[in-house]
Write an enzyme that holds these catalytic residues in place. Structure first.
Site, mmCIF file in Angstrom:
data_model
loop_
_atom_site.group_PDB
_atom_site.id
_atom_site.type_symbol
_atom_site.label_atom_id
_atom_site.label_comp_id
_atom_site.label_asym_id
_atom_site.label_seq_id
_atom_site.Cartn_x
_atom_site.Cartn_y
_atom_site.Cartn_z
ATOM 1 N N PHE A 133 9.256 10.484 15.771
ATOM 2 C CA PHE A 133 9.337 11.323 14.380
ATOM 3 C C PHE A 133 8.160 11.181 13.821
ATOM 4 O O PHE A 133 7.665 9.986 13.354
ATOM 5 C CB PHE A 133 10.588 10.918 13.435
ATOM 6 C CG PHE A 133 10.633 11.740 12.345
ATOM 7 C CD1 PHE A 133 11.263 12.784 12.479
ATOM 8 C CD2 PHE A 133 9.916 11.599 11.132
ATOM 9 C CE1 PHE A 133 11.507 13.690 11.298
ATOM 10 C CE2 PHE A 133 9.727 12.387 9.973
ATOM 11 C CZ PHE A 133 10.808 13.321 10.243
ATOM 12 N N ASP A 185 0.816 5.828 13.776
ATOM 13 C CA ASP A 185 1.730 6.411 12.747
ATOM 14 C C ASP A 185 2.369 5.468 11.907
ATOM 15 O O ASP A 185 3.324 4.772 12.232
ATOM 16 C CB ASP A 185 2.574 7.381 13.176
ATOM 17 C CG ASP A 185 3.295 8.272 11.898
ATOM 18 O OD1 ASP A 185 3.206 7.847 10.812
ATOM 19 O OD2 ASP A 185 4.106 9.383 12.236
ATOM 20 N N LYS A 222 4.024 8.193 2.533
ATOM 21 C CA LYS A 222 5.208 7.637 1.869
ATOM 22 C C LYS A 222 4.765 6.835 0.789
ATOM 23 O O LYS A 222 4.291 7.313 -0.365
ATOM 24 C CB LYS A 222 6.187 7.145 2.793
ATOM 25 C CG LYS A 222 6.568 8.306 3.719
ATOM 26 C CD LYS A 222 7.833 7.979 4.412
ATOM 27 C CE LYS A 222 8.765 9.003 5.087
ATOM 28 N NZ LYS A 222 8.556 9.308 6.396
HETATM 29 C C1 LIG Z 1 8.215 10.557 7.046
HETATM 30 C C2 LIG Z 1 7.458 10.254 8.114
HETATM 31 C C3 LIG Z 1 6.221 11.241 8.688
HETATM 32 C C4 LIG Z 1 6.326 12.841 7.919
HETATM 33 O O1 LIG Z 1 6.156 12.579 6.562
HETATM 34 P P1 LIG Z 1 6.355 13.759 5.410
HETATM 35 O O2 LIG Z 1 5.584 12.999 4.174
HETATM 36 O O3 LIG Z 1 7.721 14.101 5.372
HETATM 37 O O4 LIG Z 1 5.606 14.858 5.933
HETATM 38 C C5 LIG Z 1 5.609 10.937 9.583
HETATM 39 N N1 LIG Z 1 5.883 10.163 10.392
HETATM 40 C C6 LIG Z 1 6.809 9.063 10.159
HETATM 41 C C7 LIG Z 1 6.590 7.715 11.127
HETATM 42 C C8 LIG Z 1 7.573 9.093 9.034
HETATM 43 O O5 LIG Z 1 8.597 8.436 8.965
#
Ligand SMILES: *Cc1c(COP(=O)(O)O)cnc(C)c1O
Length: 411
Positions: free
Chosen positions: A145, A230, A259
């Site tokens: 994700f 990520d 985040k």
């Molecule tokens: C939440 C998330 C994203 C996307 O972040 P947004 O601010 O919602 O665009 C990307 N990668 C990971 C691992 C995430 O948990």
């Protein structure tokens, strides 16, 4: 347009009748929050055990972060990058130092950080590695994700995220997660990067074996391929370390952060890397109107100052160890498996007992907010400021819900 479309809903019936249906929230209408606790419109208190998917690592209404935001609100909030601003340089310096890297590209949302990294990796591939124009490929993992944009969902294997949103962006190869040999086999001369979550969050807090990321790092280095971590959900204290990569001593070429970097006040994301990679971007090639704005930079700076003390990481480590012990005691009592590290847990509920949603609804009735994922998994990720006694209480509520469901099924 209907007559009511402009009406502001009354408190208490603020369920959002005019909202698009892209979420299926629990039926609780939150009005305020402090620390790990939130209050609904009727004044009921709930312990927030989701923390906005780790965006609220430092708690709701964190006084230090609010002070930083308030002070900045009074000065200036937006300049655009057409001019320099006095908070952005210090933010970039301190974030680069926290990550042990040279350079920071500020963006807003997590998905934008991922998109930026895809562009940087491709440009690096053509300009530095010497990949033929238009041929660059990036290796990603099954179950990933990385966000919701059209390019990112192109390499999602979750049909709900992916289907009906094509045509899809080419240039991505999917390999199984936690299989370093399969990943190494997929690398070819046109591979510019490997993009991974060091721990898969939305997939259900999937922690790979400890030798996985080091082996991926080795394969990337040996083949002149960038490793992009990520850490948007796993980073900034959640796992008991600053980055989840720290748990296994791996240093990626690019960190993707988001985040929690925004201190639950504003969206702040960043790509962090060394000049030999991030330096490929030239003036005018990439940007964002709001990226690195003064308000974002001042809140981000305050977040970094907290992480520099090591205190959030220590809390996540210590509280997390105890939480995992308590959760493991529930295996066999309606819980099939528990995964995770630090203050982060994926708990698989026995399908015979009920769905994850059912467990979350019953937890809500007892004053604990958590969220289900993939039918039978629930995620616990409370703010790192949660008190030990409150967390113990939340775990007692989970044990009680499992007992209720066992008795209901036995009856
Ligand atoms: C939440 C998330 C994203 C996307 O972040 P947004 O601010 O919602 O665009 C990307 N990668 C990971 C691992 C995430 O948990």
């Amino acid at each position: 347009m209907s007559e009511t479309s402009a009406a502001v809903p009354e408190r208490g019936d603020a369920r959002g009748a005019h909202l698009a249906h892209n979420y299926h929230p629990l039926p609780v209408v939150i009005a305020s929050g402090e620390g790990a606790w939130v209050r609904d419109v009727d004044g009921r208190r709930y312990l927030d055990c989701l923390a906005a998917y780790s965006a609220v690592n430092f708690g709701h209404s964190n006084p230090v972060l609010l002070d930083a935001a308030r002070a900045q609100l009074e000065r200036i909030t937006l300049t655009s990058r057409a001019f320099e601003s006095d908070m952005l340089g210090p933010f970039a310096d301190r974030l680069a130092a926290l990550a042990g890297k040279d350079m920071v590209l500020p963006m807003n949302t997590g998905a934008e950080a991922v998109e930026s990294a895809v562009k940087i990796a491709r440009a690096w591939g053509y300009r530095v590695k010497g990949v033929e124009p238009g041929k660059a490929n990036i290796i990603v993992a099954a179950g990933n994700f990385h966000g919701r944009t059209t390019t990112i969902i192109s390499f999602s294997d979750d049909p709900v995220a992916h289907d009906d949103f094509g045509p899809y962006t080419p240039g991505f190869t999917t390999v199984p997660y936690a299989d370093a040999a399969a990943l190494a086999r997929a690398i070819d001369d046109n591979t510019v990067a490997v993009l991974l979550e060091p721990i898969q969050g939305e997939a259900g807090i999937i922690v790979p074996p400890a030798d996985y990321l080091p082996a991926v790092r080795e394969a990337c280095t040996a083949n002149n391929v960038l490793l992009i971590a990520d850490e948007i959900q796993s980073g900034l204290g959640r796992t008991g370390t600053t980055f989840a990569c720290d748990l296994v001593g791996v240093v990626p070429d690019l960190y993707l952060l988001g985040k929690a970097l925004g201190g639950s006040i504003v969206p702040v994301s960043a790509v962090v890397g060394d000049a030999d990679v991030l330096g490929v971007l030239r003036a005018g090639e990439h940007g964002s109107t709001f990226g690195g704005n003064p308000l974002a930079a001042s809140v981000g700076l305050a977040v970094i100052a907290m992480l520099e003390t090591g205190e959030p990481q220590r809390r996540a480590r210590e509280l997390g160890e105890r939480m995992h012990q308590q959760l493991h005691a529930l295996v066999g009592e309606g819980v099939v498996a528990v995964r995770g590290v630090g203050l982060w847990a994926g708990i698989d509920i026995s399908p015979a007992l009920g769905t994850g949603r059912e467990v979350c609804e019953r937890l809500m009735a007892r004053g604990v907010l958590a969220k289900d994922t993939h039918e039978s998994t629930i995620r616990l990720a409370p703010p790192l400021v949660v008190e030990q006694a409150d967390l113990d209480w939340a775990l007692e509520q989970l044990a009680a819900v499992l007992r209720e469901l066992r008795e209901a099924r036995a009856a």
